[in-house]
Design an enzyme around this catalytic site. Sequence first.
Site, PDB file in Angstrom:
ATOM      1  N   GLU A 190      -1.496  -8.244 -28.541  1.00  0.00           N
ATOM      2  CA  GLU A 190      -1.086  -6.972 -27.943  1.00  0.00           C
ATOM      3  C   GLU A 190      -2.003  -6.723 -26.748  1.00  0.00           C
ATOM      4  OE1 GLU A 190      -1.246  -4.207 -31.183  1.00  0.00           O
ATOM      5  OE2 GLU A 190       0.389  -5.200 -32.257  1.00  0.00           O
ATOM      6  N   ASP A 427       6.143  -9.922 -40.217  1.00  0.00           N
ATOM      7  CA  ASP A 427       5.001  -9.286 -39.561  1.00  0.00           C
ATOM      8  C   ASP A 427       3.682  -9.996 -39.873  1.00  0.00           C
ATOM      9  OD1 ASP A 427       3.682  -7.408 -38.033  1.00  0.00           O
ATOM     10  OD2 ASP A 427       4.323  -5.691 -39.225  1.00  0.00           O
ATOM     11  N   GLU A 476       7.409  -8.535 -31.040  1.00  0.00           N
ATOM     12  CA  GLU A 476       6.391  -7.556 -30.689  1.00  0.00           C
ATOM     13  C   GLU A 476       5.475  -8.227 -29.665  1.00  0.00           C
ATOM     14  OE1 GLU A 476       3.554  -4.266 -32.897  1.00  0.00           O
ATOM     15  OE2 GLU A 476       3.680  -6.272 -33.723  1.00  0.00           O
ATOM     16  N   GLU A 482       2.994   2.203 -31.229  1.00  0.00           N
ATOM     17  CA  GLU A 482       2.265   2.448 -32.467  1.00  0.00           C
ATOM     18  C   GLU A 482       0.801   2.796 -32.206  1.00  0.00           C
ATOM     19  OE1 GLU A 482       2.410  -1.137 -34.772  1.00  0.00           O
ATOM     20  OE2 GLU A 482       0.985  -2.191 -33.484  1.00  0.00           O
TER      21      GLU A 482
END
Length: 676
Positions: A190, A427, A476, A482
């Site tokens: 991320e 995930d 993702e 989030e």
Amino acid sequence: MDATFILKAVAIIIFITMIQHKPVKALFAWVCCLFSVNAFPQAPIFLKSPGNNLTIEVNTKDSLSWRLIKGHETLISHAVAGLDIAHKPYIGFNEQVKSVDRVAKNEMIYPVVAVRQKAIRDAYNELRINFRSGNTIIFRAYDNGVAYRWVTHFKDSVNVENEIVDYVFPDNNRVLWGIEENKQFLSHFELLFKDSTVASFSKEQHCGLPLYVSSAAGTRMLLTEADLLDYSNLFFFGTNSNKITSGFPKVILKESLVRDRSTKIEENADYIARTTGSRSFPWRLVMVANEDKELLENNLVYQLASPNTLKSTDWIVPGKASWDWWNDNNIYGVDFRSGINNQTYKYYIDFAARFGLQYIILDEGWSKSTWDVIHPRDSINVPELVAYGKAKNVGVILWTLWQPMDKDMDNVLSIYAQWGVKGVKVDFMARADQYMVNFYERLSANAASHHLMVDLHGAYKPTGLNRRYPNIMSYEGVRGMENYKWSDDEATPPHEVTLPFTRMVLGAMDFTPGAMRNATKRDFHINFDAPMSQGTRAHQVAMYAVYESPWQMLADNPSNYLRDTACTGYIAAFPTTWDTTVALQGKIKEYVAVARKKGNQWFIGAMTNWSPRDLTLHLDFLDAGKKYKVKIFSDGINADKFAEDYRIAYAAWVKGQEVTVHMQPGGGWSAIVTEE
């Protein structure tokens, strides 16, 4: 007379002269080595793009190197490509050219799931350099980027110990570098993109992909890879100079589980992949753009990927989903106790059906434990929810950790298919090694055999696998919404207008937009159970046009959406796949504006950072002679003080008009344009 012939003749004379004084074996080896060296430079080999705007200059003397030139501007002054395979000569060094093949292609690709375009023109010139060693390197030149890959032809499996992917830039270029801290490449990928220069990064620092580079003259480049199969992910390391060099996760030999979902690497192999010896390796890709907005239309990751392998695809249905995790199931105004129970999820289904959403997601918590993903908790009855949703045309998607899926994949997927589930959200993979790359492919193939779609979370960046397996709906691998649940300085409006020119260029991006509690920079505060976003309501709404994901989330609480049905109905009207994408405006970290067509409608979205902004949009993309009715969702006059303030207005447009868009700090603007 050929210089190489003269060299060989001289070598023979020397050999005959010296044989009386030296051992024959040593001299023979010396002469053979001399014969194999390119004593005279082999001439550079050039490849131009179809429009002649990009040129690759390949040199094969000593190491395999190449340059990238745009017009009169050198973008990459020296790039080195090589493969280090155990017990084999180093591929790419002291290679001798056997033959050169060229091909030009101009074809159309029709994606099963049209993320950005329903038809993609695939026009390129290709150069294949075949070496006497039996190896080949392929270069492709497109008008908006270049790529290369190795092809080997060894009979048996091989251990790839390393691959050299080095780039030297002519200047200390500006880069947006997605820093990765973990030295074992364990990460959710991320990325926050640090704005700096290439020489500011040391050999101790590495970044995930993509890497954004701006040349001294302002040409933009985006560096990544494509068609990553049975191999390890590529990362780049700094060198405190204008050079970056490659690094790869090694094969994991021994690992242990930390808590229920994390990996501790206890032992690595000394190689990055064990793979078949006869294969094509991943493409090393450099996208090229004159300005940032052009990156929004670049499809090269998809174009370079392997074609679709699925025979049946009619069961693959993109759509929007009502999602439970971000809003923590904090439903209100109902006569039941909200939480992870069937009453709550029937409420989600009712909400989805009312607004024409195609799916709901049962995220973490629906099963008895995170590792027991085939037995629902006592308060959940999945087949009952599936039947309830089916009656209202709403499908169910289930969340699972990757490890229990990996250990019992066919059984888990078979049970989900029997229940009537439409897809899985897998995930916390958080790795980029060869095993994980292969897990993505095994999951996608097995899920397809059960007619299940896939959302990859805790995932590395897209590399085109969704072309090979179009049941992959989203990834993702993004610092998404989030993060507002626990941070005030990560997912911010400047970050959100950086993503379209970096992470999103590579493929579908599950950012999970749709916050209904919106805050100015001053008013924002962290609240895990009832989260809010930074920026205006119009900023969030614009994401449904700007951000690409065939499974697009409505992340907030259905109760919040039901309090503002005008906004919710507007969001619900946006498709999740597109016939055409037209980049309108864009400057990385500052603003973005894009228009997308679906059927006879255009959907336009614009977003800004913390600076208020006026943009002029040129409506040249509309059809001449047609009239359009327009519904506009914009920042309210007080959105700089109260971020939830917005205005809905109506207009009539024709081709050639100019429209001025005003956005408040952290603001946005969008429009639905319908042909009359």
